[in-house]
Design a protein around this motif. Sequence first.
Motif, mmCIF file in Angstrom:
data_model
loop_
_atom_site.group_PDB
_atom_site.id
_atom_site.type_symbol
_atom_site.label_atom_id
_atom_site.label_comp_id
_atom_site.label_asym_id
_atom_site.label_seq_id
_atom_site.Cartn_x
_atom_site.Cartn_y
_atom_site.Cartn_z
ATOM 1 N N MET A 135 0.828 -1.207 0.000
ATOM 2 C CA MET A 135 0.000 0.000 0.000
ATOM 3 C C MET A 135 0.864 1.259 0.000
ATOM 4 S SD MET A 135 -2.875 1.081 2.835
ATOM 5 C CE MET A 135 -1.654 1.266 4.156
ATOM 6 N N MET A 136 1.905 1.264 0.847
ATOM 7 C CA MET A 136 2.758 2.443 0.946
ATOM 8 C C MET A 136 3.656 2.583 -0.276
ATOM 9 S SD MET A 136 1.547 3.738 3.603
ATOM 10 C CE MET A 136 2.625 5.175 3.659
ATOM 11 N N GLU A 137 4.129 1.479 -0.838
ATOM 12 C CA GLU A 137 4.935 1.552 -2.060
ATOM 13 C C GLU A 137 4.093 2.092 -3.213
ATOM 14 O OE1 GLU A 137 8.245 1.091 -4.713
ATOM 15 O OE2 GLU A 137 7.974 1.468 -2.579
ATOM 16 N N ALA A 138 2.834 1.672 -3.286
ATOM 17 C CA ALA A 138 1.935 2.189 -4.319
ATOM 18 C C ALA A 138 1.812 3.708 -4.195
ATOM 19 C CB ALA A 138 0.556 1.529 -4.203
ATOM 20 N N ALA A 139 1.646 4.189 -2.982
ATOM 21 C CA ALA A 139 1.537 5.630 -2.764
ATOM 22 C C ALA A 139 2.814 6.338 -3.179
ATOM 23 C CB ALA A 139 1.220 5.916 -1.295
ATOM 24 N N ASP A 140 3.962 5.746 -2.872
ATOM 25 C CA ASP A 140 5.250 6.349 -3.221
ATOM 26 C C ASP A 140 5.424 6.424 -4.736
ATOM 27 O OD1 ASP A 140 7.766 7.444 -2.296
ATOM 28 O OD2 ASP A 140 8.716 5.628 -3.054
ATOM 29 N N GLY A 144 -2.854 5.097 -6.148
ATOM 30 C CA GLY A 144 -3.744 5.091 -4.997
ATOM 31 C C GLY A 144 -4.175 3.676 -4.685
ATOM 32 N N SER A 145 -4.682 3.476 -3.487
ATOM 33 C CA SER A 145 -5.175 2.162 -3.082
ATOM 34 C C SER A 145 -6.216 2.337 -1.997
ATOM 35 C CB SER A 145 -4.024 1.277 -2.567
ATOM 36 O OG SER A 145 -3.484 1.812 -1.370
ATOM 37 N N MET A 171 -8.423 -7.381 0.511
ATOM 38 C CA MET A 171 -8.177 -7.027 -0.883
ATOM 39 C C MET A 171 -7.604 -5.614 -0.919
ATOM 40 S SD MET A 171 -11.476 -8.287 -3.074
ATOM 41 C CE MET A 171 -12.249 -9.892 -2.844
ATOM 42 N N LEU A 172 -6.730 -5.373 -1.899
ATOM 43 C CA LEU A 172 -6.129 -4.057 -2.052
ATOM 44 C C LEU A 172 -6.279 -3.593 -3.507
ATOM 45 C CD1 LEU A 172 -4.435 -1.960 -0.362
ATOM 46 C CD2 LEU A 172 -2.422 -2.966 -1.440
ATOM 47 N N PRO A 173 -7.388 -2.895 -3.826
ATOM 48 C CA PRO A 173 -7.518 -2.303 -5.155
ATOM 49 C C PRO A 173 -6.458 -1.215 -5.331
ATOM 50 C CG PRO A 173 -9.664 -2.496 -4.088
ATOM 51 C CD PRO A 173 -8.625 -2.749 -3.041
ATOM 52 N N ILE A 174 -5.797 -1.202 -6.489
ATOM 53 C CA ILE A 174 -4.724 -0.254 -6.764
ATOM 54 C C ILE A 174 -4.908 0.338 -8.164
ATOM 55 C CG2 ILE A 174 -2.219 0.025 -7.098
ATOM 56 C CD1 ILE A 174 -1.770 -2.216 -5.143
ATOM 57 N N GLY A 175 -4.605 1.625 -8.294
ATOM 58 C CA GLY A 175 -4.661 2.267 -9.604
ATOM 59 C C GLY A 175 -4.352 3.740 -9.494
ATOM 60 N N TYR A 176 -4.495 4.439 -10.608
ATOM 61 C CA TYR A 176 -4.301 5.885 -10.601
ATOM 62 C C TYR A 176 -5.581 6.559 -10.102
ATOM 63 C CZ TYR A 176 0.089 5.452 -13.117
ATOM 64 O OH TYR A 176 1.388 5.159 -13.454
ATOM 65 N N PRO A 177 -5.482 7.428 -9.100
ATOM 66 C CA PRO A 177 -6.676 8.101 -8.589
ATOM 67 C C PRO A 177 -7.355 8.919 -9.682
ATOM 68 C CG PRO A 177 -4.824 8.392 -7.089
ATOM 69 C CD PRO A 177 -4.273 7.801 -8.349
ATOM 70 N N ALA A 178 -8.674 8.926 -9.671
ATOM 71 C CA ALA A 178 -9.421 9.767 -10.599
ATOM 72 C C ALA A 178 -9.167 11.239 -10.273
ATOM 73 C CB ALA A 178 -10.913 9.448 -10.505
ATOM 74 N N GLU A 179 -9.409 12.107 -11.229
ATOM 75 C CA GLU A 179 -9.145 13.529 -11.026
ATOM 76 C C GLU A 179 -9.955 14.098 -9.862
ATOM 77 O OE1 GLU A 179 -9.635 15.772 -14.574
ATOM 78 O OE2 GLU A 179 -8.072 14.691 -15.687
ATOM 79 N N ASP A 180 -11.141 13.546 -9.627
ATOM 80 C CA ASP A 180 -11.978 14.056 -8.547
ATOM 81 C C ASP A 180 -11.802 13.273 -7.243
ATOM 82 O OD1 ASP A 180 -13.114 11.704 -9.397
ATOM 83 O OD2 ASP A 180 -15.177 12.477 -9.458
ATOM 84 N N ALA A 181 -10.825 12.348 -7.206
ATOM 85 C CA ALA A 181 -10.596 11.573 -5.980
ATOM 86 C C ALA A 181 -10.049 12.486 -4.884
ATOM 87 C CB ALA A 181 -9.613 10.441 -6.250
ATOM 88 N N LYS A 182 -10.503 12.262 -3.679
ATOM 89 C CA LYS A 182 -10.035 13.072 -2.557
ATOM 90 C C LYS A 182 -10.205 12.291 -1.257
ATOM 91 C CE LYS A 182 -14.521 15.419 -2.209
ATOM 92 N NZ LYS A 182 -15.217 16.729 -2.245
ATOM 93 N N PRO A 183 -9.448 12.673 -0.230
ATOM 94 C CA PRO A 183 -9.564 11.982 1.059
ATOM 95 C C PRO A 183 -10.950 12.179 1.662
ATOM 96 C CG PRO A 183 -7.572 13.318 0.958
ATOM 97 C CD PRO A 183 -8.422 13.718 -0.201
#
Length: 200
Positions: A135-140, A144-145, A171-183
Amino acid sequence: MKRIVIALAAGMLLLGCSGSTEENETTENMDFIKLAAERYSVRSFQDKAIEKEKLDLILKAGQLAPTAANLQPQKVYILKSEKALQTVDGLTRSRYGAPVVLLVTYNKDIEWNNRLEPGVTAGEQDASIVATHMMMEAADLGLGSVWVCGFSPSKAKEAFNIPENEVVVMMLPIGYPAEDAKPSPMHTSRKPLEETTQEL
């Protein structure tokens, strides 16, 4: 925590990053805190494939994760075919369009058992550490995940023909965050350290 930093550093080295050890030691520690603060659960992904090189680094980070007695009971299933992702969608509503889902299990036949107290094992902890590293490597890597437990492990096990001796953890879905993705609004809410730590 240090092993996560080491895993991230290994990923940077594989990408060709360079610099002196003395300079990077402080920077890595600072960068990890920044990374941990900025990472959030992504619930909207772009329809964009993950580069093989990045997925390989994510899996490598999981491989580098510490496990009890280094038994490495984890198994990571890479779900990215159309059929596999459709199966995921049948199990949970929490894929959010991610192009890859990592299903993490552990082998209960080889997980660490506490000899001092029967019934105390470390398989689930080991699998969770592996998932956290990924999860953290994906963020680096700019991906996103989202950590997903909102599904039936037994149904997932049946759907993907997971061996009987393996336990499905998450499960850990991983991909590029959508433009409107936000915390989420609660993302930055943290209890004070005084409330969650205690010196004895």
